[in-house]
Write an enzyme that holds these catalytic residues in place. Sequence first.
Site, short mmCIF file in Angstrom:
data_model
loop_
_atom_site.label_atom_id
_atom_site.label_comp_id
_atom_site.label_asym_id
_atom_site.label_seq_id
_atom_site.Cartn_x
_atom_site.Cartn_y
_atom_site.Cartn_z
N HIS A 7 2.76 1.32 -6.05
CA HIS A 7 1.67 0.59 -6.24
C HIS A 7 1.88 -0.81 -5.51
O HIS A 7 0.62 -1.36 -4.50
CB HIS A 7 1.19 0.81 -7.53
CG HIS A 7 -0.53 0.68 -7.15
ND1 HIS A 7 -1.72 1.02 -7.33
CD2 HIS A 7 -1.41 -0.67 -8.01
CE1 HIS A 7 -2.80 -0.37 -6.90
NE2 HIS A 7 -2.60 -1.48 -7.70
N HIS A 24 0.83 -4.29 -2.30
CA HIS A 24 0.84 -3.13 -2.55
C HIS A 24 0.65 -1.68 -1.43
O HIS A 24 0.37 -1.65 -0.41
CB HIS A 24 -0.63 -3.24 -3.08
CG HIS A 24 -1.18 -3.71 -4.13
ND1 HIS A 24 -1.59 -5.08 -3.68
CD2 HIS A 24 -0.96 -3.50 -5.27
CE1 HIS A 24 -1.96 -5.55 -5.05
NE2 HIS A 24 -1.51 -4.93 -5.64
C1 LIG Z 1 -12.37 -4.52 -10.45
C2 LIG Z 1 -11.29 -4.03 -10.42
N1 LIG Z 1 -10.44 -3.96 -11.57
C3 LIG Z 1 -9.24 -3.91 -11.70
C4 LIG Z 1 -8.73 -4.12 -10.14
C5 LIG Z 1 -6.77 -4.49 -10.46
N2 LIG Z 1 -6.62 -3.07 -9.96
C6 LIG Z 1 -5.81 -3.10 -8.56
S1 LIG Z 1 -6.03 -1.57 -7.73
C7 LIG Z 1 -6.02 -1.24 -9.60
C8 LIG Z 1 -5.88 0.15 -9.75
C9 LIG Z 1 -5.66 1.47 -8.40
O1 LIG Z 1 -5.39 2.88 -8.94
P1 LIG Z 1 -6.44 2.96 -7.19
O2 LIG Z 1 -6.89 3.55 -6.82
O3 LIG Z 1 -5.73 4.98 -7.79
O4 LIG Z 1 -4.41 2.33 -6.96
P2 LIG Z 1 -3.67 3.04 -6.02
O5 LIG Z 1 -2.26 3.41 -7.63
O6 LIG Z 1 -3.79 4.64 -5.49
O7 LIG Z 1 -3.09 2.18 -4.65
C10 LIG Z 1 -6.12 -1.99 -10.62
C11 LIG Z 1 -6.90 -2.17 -11.50
C12 LIG Z 1 -9.46 -4.40 -9.71
N3 LIG Z 1 -8.40 -4.89 -8.26
N4 LIG Z 1 -10.81 -5.09 -9.11
#
Ligand SMILES: Cc1ncc(C[n+]2csc(CCOP(=O)(O)OP(=O)(O)O)c2C)c(N)n1
Length: 667
Positions: free
Chosen positions: A266, A35
Site C-alpha cells: 500500500h 504508494h
Molecule cells: C481523510 C483521510 N484519512 C486518512 C488518510 C490516510 N490514508 C491514506 S491511504 C489510507 C488507506 C486507504 O485504503 P484504500 O482506499 O483501500 O487504498 P489502498 O490500500 O487500496 O491503496 C489511509 C488511511 C487519508 N489520506 N485521508
Amino acid sequence: MPAHDPASAPATPQMMANAIRVLAMDAVEQANSGHPGMPMGMADVATVLFTEVLKYDAADPEWPDRDRFVLSAGHGSMLLYALLHLTGVPGMDMEQLRNFRQWGSKTPGHPEYGHTPGVETTTGPLGQGIATAVGMAMAERHLADRFGGDLVDHHTWVIAGDGCLMEGISHEAISLAGRLRLARLNVLWDDNDVTIDGAASISETGDQVARFKAAGWAVKRIDGHDFGEIRRALKWAKRQDRPTLIACRTKIGKGAATLEGHHDTHGKALGAKEIAATREKLVWTAQPFVIPEPIAAAWRAAGARGAKERSRWARRLKKSHHRAEFERSVKGELPANAFAGLEAHIAKMVETKPANATRVHSGSALEALIPAIPEMVGGSADLTGSNNTFVKGMQPFDRPDYGGRYVHYGVREHGMAAAMNGMALHGGVIPYSGTFLVFSDYARPSMRLAALMGVRVVHVMTHDSIGLGEDGPTHQPVEHLAALRAIPNLLVFRPADAVETAECWRVALEARFTPSVMALSRQKVPAVRLEPAPENRSARGAYELAPAKASPAKVTIFASGTEVSIALQAREQLEAQGIGARVVSTPCWEIFALQDDAYQVETIGTAPVRIAVEAGVQMGWERFIGEGGGFVGMTGFGASAPYERLYREFGITPEHVVALAKDKLGG
Ligand SMILES: Cc1ncc(C[n+]2csc(CCOP(=O)(O)OP(=O)(O)O)c2C)c(N)n1
C-alpha cells in the site's frame, strides 16, 4: 529474449498496463516513499479507460469538453502521473517521474490541482475526490443545458478506494448524486479489500454495491484484471441513465512477485529484491524510467485519440452563437455589467439606511447579482430561509434538464462544500451556498482544499455568533471566525450592514482564485455606512469608519460585523466624556493584510489605547490591538436566551468597551 519481451512485443493492453506498474514501483523506489500498491492494482482498469473510453486530448489538458478524471484515492498519485506522462501531457516528461515527491517537481506526494497539468482536483484526503466529482458532474449537466450538447457533452470518471468509500463524505456525495441522477458520473471502485492496517474487512462489513444501489446508482461488479470485462463495463457505464458504480475486484500490488495482494504494497517502496523479481515475473527487461518504444508509442497514440474530436468541437464552438458567453464563463471572467445592479443597490442602501440582519442584506445583494451573473449557482444545506440564499425566480437545479440555478443540497454540508469545489474546478459556474457558521466545522476539509487549490466558491454562513440567541451554544459559533481566518488563502468576510455586505459580495466574486466565507448575522443591526463613498471601502479589508471628534484620538475601537454598531455607541459615550475615540471596521482581515504598510499603519492609528470588540474568541486580534490592547468578546461557549440578554450577560456592550478603554487610559 522471450517472445513477449516488451522491447519487441506488440503493445497489448497488458503490456501497456505493465508500463504503469513498473513506473509506479520504480518511482516509489527512487523516492523511497509513496504508494505503489494502488497504481499496480488499478493499472488494468486505468489502461482501458485511458486508451479506449476517456474523452481527452493529452495535448490540451484544459479542453473544456474533456471527460474529467478524478483520482479520489490520491495516495495512488503515481497512477495518475504515469498516465499523464505516457499519454503525452505537455510538461510531464520522464524527469518528473524520476523526481517523484521531490522539491520543485510536478509530481508531489498527492495530486495537486494547479501544480500539475492534467490534474483536475487536489486529492489525498480520502473521500474528497468522489465528492468533488459530484460537483463536476453537476456543472457539466448545468452547462449542457445552458450552452447545448454541441459544446458540453462529457463524463466524470472517478477512481475511489475502500478508504474513500468508508469516509462519511462519501455518503453525502453518493446520495446527492443519486437524487440528482447524475448519469454522467461514473465511479470505479478499487475493490481490493485492503487498507493500511490490513484487510478492509477488519473494519468494514458493509455491502458497498448495495449502498450505491440504494442511493439510486446503477451498479456492476467486475474482475478488475479482465480486460474484456473492464471494457464492457466502461461502455455499459456510459449508457446508464443514472450514476454508475463499477466495483472492480482487484489485487493490490498486482504483478508484484511475492507481495501481490498484500497490504505491505500500500504505502512503501517494494525494495530492490522484490522489484527485480517483479521485473522478471512481468518479463520487463527495460531499465527504470525507460519505456520500450512500441509501448510508449501506443500510449502516445492513445493520448492523441481525442485530437480529432477536439478539433471538431473547436469548429463547432467557432460557429456557435454561444461562443462569446461560453468562453467568458469558462475563463471565469465576470460579465461586463456584473455589478451595475449591485452598485445601484449600494447607493440605495446608503440613502435608506435600513436596519436589518446582515443575512437579509446578503439576500438583497444577491437579488442584484443573480440576474447579472448567469454562472452563479446557489444553494443551501437545507437552510434556505435562514441563509437568505434564494432569490425569487431561481429554479431548482434538478433533473431532467438541470438548467436551474438553485441546488437543494439537503443536510450535507461537507458534500456541499466539496461539490462546490467540483463546480468551480469544472469551470463555467461560480457556486455559492449556505449553512450556519457553526457548521463550517462540517464543511471545513473541503473549504481547506478550496483554499489550497485557489478556487472561487462563496460560503454564505449565517447565524454568526451568540447573536443567534435562543438556539443556544450548540449553534453559536465562538472559535469559528478564528479557525477560518487561520486557513491560508480563504477570505473571511464579516460585514456590518447593508453597504458592507454588498461591498464584500463584490470583493468575493472578483477574487478569481480565492474562496470566501460571508459570516452574517441573524439579528438586526443598524446601518453604519451612512454616507456615499467614492470607493468600495470593504475592498481595503479594514478602514476608519468614524474618526475621533476630540483630537488627538485616545482610543481606537476595532470591530467586525454586528459589533461595529456597539463600537460606534462606545465611541459616542467616550466622546461625550471628552475622550477622542475612532472606530475601525474590519470586514476582512486577509484583505487588510494585503494593503501597503502605510495604509495599515494609518488605519491602525496611533491612539494609545486599542480595543477590539467581536462576539467570538480573541485569538488573532493581536494584529490590531497589539499585546497591550483590550478585547471585548467571548471567552467560552454561549448560552440559550434572547440575544439582547446574551450580549449583556457576556459583557459585549458599549458600556463594557468604554469601561475597558478608560481603565486602559488609567481611569
Ligand atoms: C481523510 C483521510 N484519512 C486518512 C488518510 C490516510 N490514508 C491514506 S491511504 C489510507 C488507506 C486507504 O485504503 P484504500 O482506499 O483501500 O487504498 P489502498 O490500500 O487500496 O491503496 C489511509 C488511511 C487519508 N489520506 N485521508
